[in-house]
Enzyme design. Structure first.
Site, PDB file in Angstrom:
ATOM      1  N   HIS A 184       0.820  -1.211   0.000  1.00  0.00           N
ATOM      2  CA  HIS A 184       0.000   0.000   0.000  1.00  0.00           C
ATOM      3  C   HIS A 184       0.858   1.268   0.000  1.00  0.00           C
ATOM      4  O   HIS A 184       0.424   2.312  -0.459  1.00  0.00           O
ATOM      5  CB  HIS A 184      -0.972  -0.020   1.182  1.00  0.00           C
ATOM      6  CG  HIS A 184      -2.108  -0.986   0.980  1.00  0.00           C
ATOM      7  ND1 HIS A 184      -3.227  -0.682   0.245  1.00  0.00           N
ATOM      8  CD2 HIS A 184      -2.271  -2.275   1.390  1.00  0.00           C
ATOM      9  CE1 HIS A 184      -4.043  -1.724   0.214  1.00  0.00           C
ATOM     10  NE2 HIS A 184      -3.487  -2.715   0.905  1.00  0.00           N
ATOM     11  N   GLU A 211      -5.899 -13.038   0.658  1.00  0.00           N
ATOM     12  CA  GLU A 211      -6.596 -11.744   0.683  1.00  0.00           C
ATOM     13  C   GLU A 211      -7.321 -11.530  -0.640  1.00  0.00           C
ATOM     14  O   GLU A 211      -6.794 -10.888  -1.543  1.00  0.00           O
ATOM     15  CB  GLU A 211      -5.608 -10.588   0.924  1.00  0.00           C
ATOM     16  CG  GLU A 211      -4.968 -10.604   2.296  1.00  0.00           C
ATOM     17  CD  GLU A 211      -4.206  -9.312   2.622  1.00  0.00           C
ATOM     18  OE1 GLU A 211      -4.193  -8.389   1.770  1.00  0.00           O
ATOM     19  OE2 GLU A 211      -3.643  -9.238   3.711  1.00  0.00           O
ATOM     20  N   ASP A 243      -7.403  -2.221  -1.815  1.00  0.00           N
ATOM     21  CA  ASP A 243      -8.311  -3.206  -1.244  1.00  0.00           C
ATOM     22  C   ASP A 243      -9.714  -2.844  -1.694  1.00  0.00           C
ATOM     23  O   ASP A 243     -10.139  -1.698  -1.556  1.00  0.00           O
ATOM     24  CB  ASP A 243      -8.241  -3.175   0.286  1.00  0.00           C
ATOM     25  CG  ASP A 243      -6.876  -3.605   0.806  1.00  0.00           C
ATOM     26  OD1 ASP A 243      -6.166  -4.318   0.072  1.00  0.00           O
ATOM     27  OD2 ASP A 243      -6.528  -3.221   1.939  1.00  0.00           O
TER      28      ASP A 243
HETATM   29 ZN   LIG Z   1      -4.327  -4.605   0.954  1.00  0.00          ZN
END
Ligand SMILES: [Zn+2]
Length: 319
Positions: free
Chosen positions: A233, A286, A240
């Site tokens: 990030h 994720e 996300d």
């Molecule tokens: Zn992330």
């Protein structure tokens, strides 16, 4: 009487000397022969070892002169030692992505996996525990930058071209443009999606990570969050995505996720932390985390179904 005695004495002495002489000559001759045989066979085995090592050195890209110098300067025990290693080396040198510098590490995994897998595991560093031998990232603004638990961004790195995607979520310009298109196109199918978390500064990541550690302990924090400097990030190239503001594995069972799995690469995005590659990425699955790498790389990664680490080994020369 006296003279006779002396005569006999001399006669015996000559005989004795003659005999001893013949004996000595015989012993010397025998000894020489034995010795000669010994050194002959030694020389022969040496030459074979040297020749073998020399041919391996040639395979490794040394020229004949260099190979000769190397071999000339090696003791016999060195040669024997390398010969043992070369038993395996000759298998390894023919493999793609092989690097001689990693040979000892390859051998330490050799019994556990097949050669290709050994090379991939070592070149991606995962034979070492996460967060060891961390390298400082030299070129953080490169769109193909690899950020993981072995490669760290500088505390001061802030991308220069951050722009807003939506809802106060930022990415680097190129990534942001593609993200906007992707979100719009996904929405045009009648599904909803939103940008949930984009660029995060080093200090913000530090807070996040510390928060995780306090709440769930170091081990859980390391599985789910990144230490500051180790989060994608911070590159401004990761986003996300969420439907209702939450980020959890259930996102992987939604039609939005299916659409992204089929289409994200067309916008230059990849699913960064796959379910079956946790051992390699160092992060839990994720389904919501997408990384911009550009259409060319994303297409290869999509088609070959590989992690970004594997892509770096295969296409960017990582080892
Ligand atoms: Zn992330």
């Amino acid at each position: 009487m006296k003279r006779k005695k002396v005569k006999i004495y001399y006669g015996n002495l000559f005989l004795l000397i003659g005999f001893v002489l013949i004996l000595v000559i015989c012993v010397i001759f025998l000894f020489k022969r034995l010795n000669l045989n010994n050194s002959d066979s030694k020389k022969e085995s040496d030459t074979n070892n040297y020749k073998e090592v020399e041919s391996h050195l040639l395979e490794l890209g040394y020229n004949e002169k260099e190979a000769e110098v190397i071999v000339d300067n090696m003791s016999e025990s060195d040669i024997m030692e390398m010969d043992k290693k070369y038993d395996k080396l000759s298998e390894y040198v023919t493999k793609k992505y092989f690097h001689i510098e990693n040979m000892d590490r390859y051998l330490s995994l050799d019994k556990e996996y097949d050669i290709e897998e050994v090379i991939m595991r070592v070149n991606t560093n995962i034979d070492k525990p996460f967060y060891t031998d961390i390298k400082k990232i030299e070129d953080p603004s490169n769109l193909l930058v690899l950020v993981n638990k072995y490669n760290k961004l500088d505390e001061d790195y802030v991308p220069e071209d951050l722009v807003e995607v939506e809802n106060g979520k930022y990415m680097r310009r190129e990534a942001a443009e593609e993200m906007k298109s992707m979100i719009n196109d996904l929405k045009s199918t009648g599904l909803y999606i939103q940008a949930q978390s984009g660029y995060r500064s080093y200090s913000y990541q530090e807070e996040l990570y510390e928060g995780y550690v306090e709440k769930n302990g170091q081990k859980a924090a390391d599985a789910e969050s990144a230490k500051a400097g180790h989060s994608e990030h911070q590159t401004g190239l990761a986003m996300d995505l969420s439907i209702d503001g939450t980020l959890d594995e259930s996102f992987g069972d939604t039609p939005q996720f299916d659409w992204l799995s089929d289409n994200a690469y067309k916008y230059g995005y990849i699913l960064r932390y796959k379910k079956d590659k946790v051992y390699m990425t160092g992060y839990a699955y994720e389904p919501w985390h997408y990384r911009y790498v550009g259409v060319e790389a994303a297409t290869i990664i999509h088609n070959e179904d590989i992690t970004y680490e594997e892509y770096c080994v295969k296409y960017l020369g990582l080892y």
